[in-house]
Design a protein around this motif. Sequence first.
Motif, short mmCIF file in Angstrom:
data_model
loop_
_atom_site.label_atom_id
_atom_site.label_comp_id
_atom_site.label_asym_id
_atom_site.label_seq_id
_atom_site.Cartn_x
_atom_site.Cartn_y
_atom_site.Cartn_z
N ASN A 182 -12.33 2.51 21.12
CA ASN A 182 -13.22 2.09 22.19
C ASN A 182 -14.60 1.77 21.63
O ASN A 182 -15.33 2.67 21.20
CB ASN A 182 -13.33 3.19 23.25
CG ASN A 182 -14.07 2.74 24.48
OD1 ASN A 182 -14.84 1.80 24.44
ND2 ASN A 182 -13.85 3.44 25.58
N PRO A 183 -15.01 0.48 21.62
CA PRO A 183 -16.32 0.10 21.07
C PRO A 183 -17.49 0.82 21.74
O PRO A 183 -18.54 1.01 21.12
CB PRO A 183 -16.40 -1.40 21.32
CG PRO A 183 -14.99 -1.84 21.47
CD PRO A 183 -14.27 -0.68 22.08
N GLU A 184 -17.31 1.25 22.96
CA GLU A 184 -18.39 1.95 23.67
C GLU A 184 -18.75 3.27 22.99
O GLU A 184 -19.88 3.73 23.09
CB GLU A 184 -17.93 2.20 25.11
CG GLU A 184 -19.02 2.69 26.03
CD GLU A 184 -18.55 2.75 27.46
OE1 GLU A 184 -18.19 3.86 27.91
OE2 GLU A 184 -18.52 1.69 28.10
N LYS A 185 -17.81 3.85 22.27
CA LYS A 185 -18.03 5.15 21.65
C LYS A 185 -18.35 5.06 20.15
O LYS A 185 -18.54 6.08 19.50
CB LYS A 185 -16.80 6.04 21.87
CG LYS A 185 -16.55 6.32 23.33
CD LYS A 185 -15.33 7.16 23.52
CE LYS A 185 -15.10 7.37 25.02
NZ LYS A 185 -13.89 8.13 25.27
N TRP A 186 -18.37 3.85 19.60
CA TRP A 186 -18.63 3.70 18.17
C TRP A 186 -20.09 4.00 17.85
O TRP A 186 -20.99 3.73 18.64
CB TRP A 186 -18.32 2.28 17.71
CG TRP A 186 -16.87 1.93 17.70
CD1 TRP A 186 -15.81 2.78 17.74
CD2 TRP A 186 -16.32 0.60 17.68
NE1 TRP A 186 -14.63 2.08 17.73
CE2 TRP A 186 -14.92 0.74 17.70
CE3 TRP A 186 -16.87 -0.65 17.65
CZ2 TRP A 186 -14.07 -0.36 17.67
CZ3 TRP A 186 -16.03 -1.75 17.63
CH2 TRP A 186 -14.64 -1.59 17.64
N THR A 187 -20.27 4.51 16.68
CA THR A 187 -21.61 4.66 16.12
C THR A 187 -21.66 3.81 14.85
O THR A 187 -20.63 3.27 14.42
CB THR A 187 -21.91 6.13 15.77
OG1 THR A 187 -21.04 6.52 14.70
CG2 THR A 187 -21.72 7.04 16.97
N GLU A 188 -22.82 3.76 14.26
CA GLU A 188 -22.93 2.98 13.03
C GLU A 188 -21.98 3.52 11.97
O GLU A 188 -21.40 2.75 11.20
CB GLU A 188 -24.38 3.03 12.52
CG GLU A 188 -24.63 2.07 11.38
CD GLU A 188 -26.09 2.02 10.98
OE1 GLU A 188 -26.33 1.68 9.80
OE2 GLU A 188 -26.96 2.30 11.81
N GLU A 189 -21.76 4.80 11.95
CA GLU A 189 -20.89 5.45 10.94
C GLU A 189 -19.40 5.24 11.28
O GLU A 189 -18.57 5.20 10.37
CB GLU A 189 -21.18 6.93 10.82
CG GLU A 189 -22.53 7.27 10.24
CD GLU A 189 -23.66 7.18 11.29
OE1 GLU A 189 -23.40 7.40 12.50
OE2 GLU A 189 -24.78 6.84 10.89
N THR A 190 -19.06 5.14 12.56
CA THR A 190 -17.64 5.08 12.94
C THR A 190 -17.15 3.67 13.26
O THR A 190 -15.95 3.46 13.45
CB THR A 190 -17.36 5.98 14.16
OG1 THR A 190 -18.10 5.49 15.29
CG2 THR A 190 -17.69 7.42 13.87
N ARG A 191 -18.06 2.71 13.30
CA ARG A 191 -17.68 1.33 13.64
C ARG A 191 -16.76 0.80 12.54
O ARG A 191 -17.08 0.84 11.36
CB ARG A 191 -18.93 0.47 13.76
CG ARG A 191 -18.64 -0.95 14.18
CD ARG A 191 -19.91 -1.77 14.43
NE ARG A 191 -20.94 -1.58 13.44
CZ ARG A 191 -22.19 -1.18 13.73
NH1 ARG A 191 -22.56 -0.92 14.95
NH2 ARG A 191 -23.07 -1.03 12.76
N PRO A 192 -15.58 0.26 12.93
CA PRO A 192 -14.65 -0.26 11.90
C PRO A 192 -15.20 -1.53 11.26
O PRO A 192 -15.95 -2.29 11.87
CB PRO A 192 -13.37 -0.56 12.69
CG PRO A 192 -13.76 -0.63 14.11
CD PRO A 192 -15.05 0.13 14.27
N GLU A 193 -14.79 -1.75 10.03
CA GLU A 193 -15.19 -2.97 9.33
C GLU A 193 -14.31 -4.11 9.77
O GLU A 193 -13.15 -3.93 10.13
CB GLU A 193 -15.03 -2.77 7.81
CG GLU A 193 -16.01 -1.78 7.23
CD GLU A 193 -15.87 -1.69 5.72
OE1 GLU A 193 -15.57 -2.72 5.10
OE2 GLU A 193 -16.07 -0.58 5.19
N LEU A 194 -14.87 -5.31 9.74
CA LEU A 194 -14.08 -6.51 10.06
C LEU A 194 -13.16 -6.83 8.88
O LEU A 194 -13.54 -6.69 7.73
CB LEU A 194 -15.00 -7.69 10.33
CG LEU A 194 -15.87 -7.58 11.58
CD1 LEU A 194 -16.81 -8.78 11.65
CD2 LEU A 194 -15.03 -7.50 12.82
N HIS A 195 -11.98 -7.30 9.21
CA HIS A 195 -11.02 -7.68 8.15
C HIS A 195 -10.86 -9.16 8.13
O HIS A 195 -10.83 -9.84 9.04
CB HIS A 195 -9.66 -7.02 8.40
CG HIS A 195 -9.72 -5.53 8.30
ND1 HIS A 195 -9.83 -4.87 7.13
CD2 HIS A 195 -9.69 -4.58 9.28
CE1 HIS A 195 -9.85 -3.57 7.36
NE2 HIS A 195 -9.78 -3.37 8.65
#
Length: 141
Positions: A128-141
Amino acid sequence: MYYTIRQFAEMFHTTEHTIRYYTDIGLLPCQRDGGNRRVFDEESVNWMQGITCLKNCGASIEDIKEYCRLCHLEENEENLTARYQIFLKQRDEAYKRLEEAKATVEYMNHKVKHYEDILAGLVPDDTNPEKWTEETRPELH
Protein backbone atom coordinates in the motif's frame (compact mmCIF):
# COMPACT_ATOMS: atom_id res chain seq x y z
CA MET A 1 -18.86 -8.17 -55.57
CA TYR A 2 -18.90 -4.63 -54.22
CA TYR A 3 -18.98 -3.51 -50.60
CA THR A 4 -20.23 -0.26 -49.13
CA ILE A 5 -17.90 1.65 -46.86
CA ARG A 6 -19.88 0.42 -43.84
CA GLN A 7 -19.64 -3.23 -44.96
CA PHE A 8 -15.98 -2.82 -45.72
CA ALA A 9 -15.21 -1.24 -42.34
CA GLU A 10 -17.09 -4.04 -40.58
CA MET A 11 -15.17 -6.68 -42.53
CA PHE A 12 -11.91 -5.29 -41.19
CA HIS A 13 -13.11 -4.33 -37.71
CA THR A 14 -12.28 -0.68 -38.22
CA THR A 15 -14.13 2.58 -38.68
CA GLU A 16 -15.54 4.19 -41.79
CA HIS A 17 -13.35 7.19 -40.96
CA THR A 18 -10.24 4.99 -41.16
CA ILE A 19 -11.35 3.59 -44.52
CA ARG A 20 -11.95 7.11 -45.87
CA TYR A 21 -8.53 8.17 -44.60
CA TYR A 22 -6.82 5.23 -46.31
CA THR A 23 -8.55 6.02 -49.60
CA ASP A 24 -7.84 9.74 -49.28
CA ILE A 25 -4.10 9.19 -48.82
CA GLY A 26 -3.95 6.68 -51.66
CA LEU A 27 -3.35 3.49 -49.70
CA LEU A 28 -6.65 1.85 -50.50
CA PRO A 29 -8.17 1.77 -53.97
CA CYS A 30 -11.89 2.25 -54.31
CA GLN A 31 -14.40 3.06 -56.99
CA ARG A 32 -17.39 5.39 -56.91
CA ASP A 33 -20.99 4.43 -57.53
CA GLY A 34 -23.61 6.53 -59.32
CA GLY A 35 -24.13 8.60 -56.16
CA ASN A 36 -20.36 9.25 -55.88
CA ARG A 37 -20.14 6.98 -52.82
CA ARG A 38 -17.07 4.86 -52.25
CA VAL A 39 -17.48 1.19 -53.11
CA PHE A 40 -14.90 -1.53 -52.62
CA ASP A 41 -14.15 -4.65 -54.64
CA GLU A 42 -11.93 -7.71 -54.25
CA GLU A 43 -8.83 -5.70 -55.17
CA SER A 44 -9.68 -3.36 -52.30
CA VAL A 45 -10.02 -6.38 -50.01
CA ASN A 46 -6.54 -7.56 -51.02
CA TRP A 47 -5.00 -4.15 -50.34
CA MET A 48 -6.80 -3.81 -47.01
CA GLN A 49 -5.55 -7.25 -45.98
CA GLY A 50 -1.98 -6.08 -46.65
CA ILE A 51 -2.50 -2.75 -44.88
CA THR A 52 -4.06 -4.50 -41.89
CA CYS A 53 -1.20 -6.99 -41.70
CA LEU A 54 1.39 -4.22 -41.65
CA LYS A 55 -0.62 -2.13 -39.20
CA ASN A 56 -1.00 -5.11 -36.85
CA CYS A 57 2.76 -5.58 -37.03
CA GLY A 58 3.18 -2.03 -35.77
CA ALA A 59 4.13 -0.42 -39.08
CA SER A 60 3.79 3.34 -39.27
CA ILE A 61 1.57 4.96 -41.88
CA GLU A 62 4.76 6.13 -43.59
CA ASP A 63 6.06 2.55 -43.84
CA ILE A 64 2.68 1.34 -45.09
CA LYS A 65 2.61 4.13 -47.71
CA GLU A 66 6.10 3.19 -48.84
CA TYR A 67 5.17 -0.48 -49.08
CA CYS A 68 2.08 0.35 -51.15
CA ARG A 69 4.10 2.68 -53.36
CA LEU A 70 6.65 -0.05 -53.97
CA CYS A 71 3.90 -2.53 -54.81
CA HIS A 72 2.69 -0.23 -57.58
CA LEU A 73 6.14 -0.08 -59.18
CA GLU A 74 7.54 -2.49 -61.73
CA GLU A 75 8.54 -5.81 -60.20
CA ASN A 76 12.31 -6.10 -59.96
CA GLU A 77 14.95 -7.18 -57.47
CA GLU A 78 15.48 -3.66 -56.09
CA ASN A 79 11.75 -3.24 -55.49
CA LEU A 80 11.44 -6.68 -53.90
CA THR A 81 14.45 -5.99 -51.67
CA ALA A 82 12.95 -2.69 -50.52
CA ARG A 83 9.68 -4.40 -49.58
CA TYR A 84 11.66 -7.13 -47.85
CA GLN A 85 13.51 -4.47 -45.81
CA ILE A 86 10.18 -3.10 -44.58
CA PHE A 87 9.24 -6.53 -43.28
CA LEU A 88 12.66 -7.04 -41.69
CA LYS A 89 12.20 -3.76 -39.83
CA GLN A 90 8.72 -4.78 -38.67
CA ARG A 91 10.00 -8.17 -37.54
CA ASP A 92 12.73 -6.48 -35.47
CA GLU A 93 10.11 -4.20 -33.91
CA ALA A 94 7.92 -7.22 -33.14
CA TYR A 95 10.84 -8.93 -31.38
CA LYS A 96 11.38 -5.78 -29.28
CA ARG A 97 7.69 -5.74 -28.29
CA LEU A 98 7.92 -9.44 -27.49
CA GLU A 99 10.88 -8.87 -25.15
CA GLU A 100 9.01 -6.00 -23.46
CA ALA A 101 5.98 -8.24 -23.05
CA LYS A 102 8.14 -11.01 -21.54
CA ALA A 103 9.62 -8.52 -19.06
CA THR A 104 6.12 -7.37 -18.12
CA VAL A 105 4.97 -10.96 -17.56
CA GLU A 106 8.05 -11.66 -15.43
CA TYR A 107 7.33 -8.54 -13.32
CA MET A 108 3.66 -9.51 -12.93
CA ASN A 109 4.62 -13.06 -11.93
CA HIS A 110 6.89 -11.60 -9.25
CA LYS A 111 4.07 -9.36 -8.00
CA VAL A 112 1.53 -12.20 -7.97
CA LYS A 113 3.96 -14.37 -5.96
CA HIS A 114 4.53 -11.49 -3.54
CA TYR A 115 0.79 -11.05 -3.00
CA GLU A 116 0.38 -14.81 -2.52
CA ASP A 117 3.11 -14.70 0.15
CA ILE A 118 1.33 -11.80 1.88
CA LEU A 119 -2.03 -13.58 1.74
CA ALA A 120 -0.44 -16.74 3.14
CA GLY A 121 0.99 -14.71 6.06
CA LEU A 122 4.59 -15.36 5.04
CA VAL A 123 5.55 -11.67 4.70
CA PRO A 124 3.97 -8.43 5.93
CA ASP A 125 1.81 -6.34 3.56
CA ASP A 126 4.09 -3.73 2.03
CA THR A 127 2.00 -3.07 -1.08
CA ASN A 128 0.00 0.00 0.00
CA PRO A 129 1.73 3.23 -1.18
CA GLU A 130 -0.10 5.15 1.53
CA LYS A 131 1.99 3.38 4.17
CA TRP A 132 5.39 3.62 2.45
CA THR A 133 8.20 5.62 3.89
CA GLU A 134 11.40 6.66 2.21
CA GLU A 135 13.07 3.55 3.67
CA THR A 136 10.28 1.10 2.71
CA ARG A 137 9.33 2.44 -0.73
CA PRO A 138 10.11 -0.25 -3.34
CA GLU A 139 12.53 0.49 -6.14
CA LEU A 140 11.28 0.72 -9.70
CA HIS A 141 12.24 -2.18 -11.95
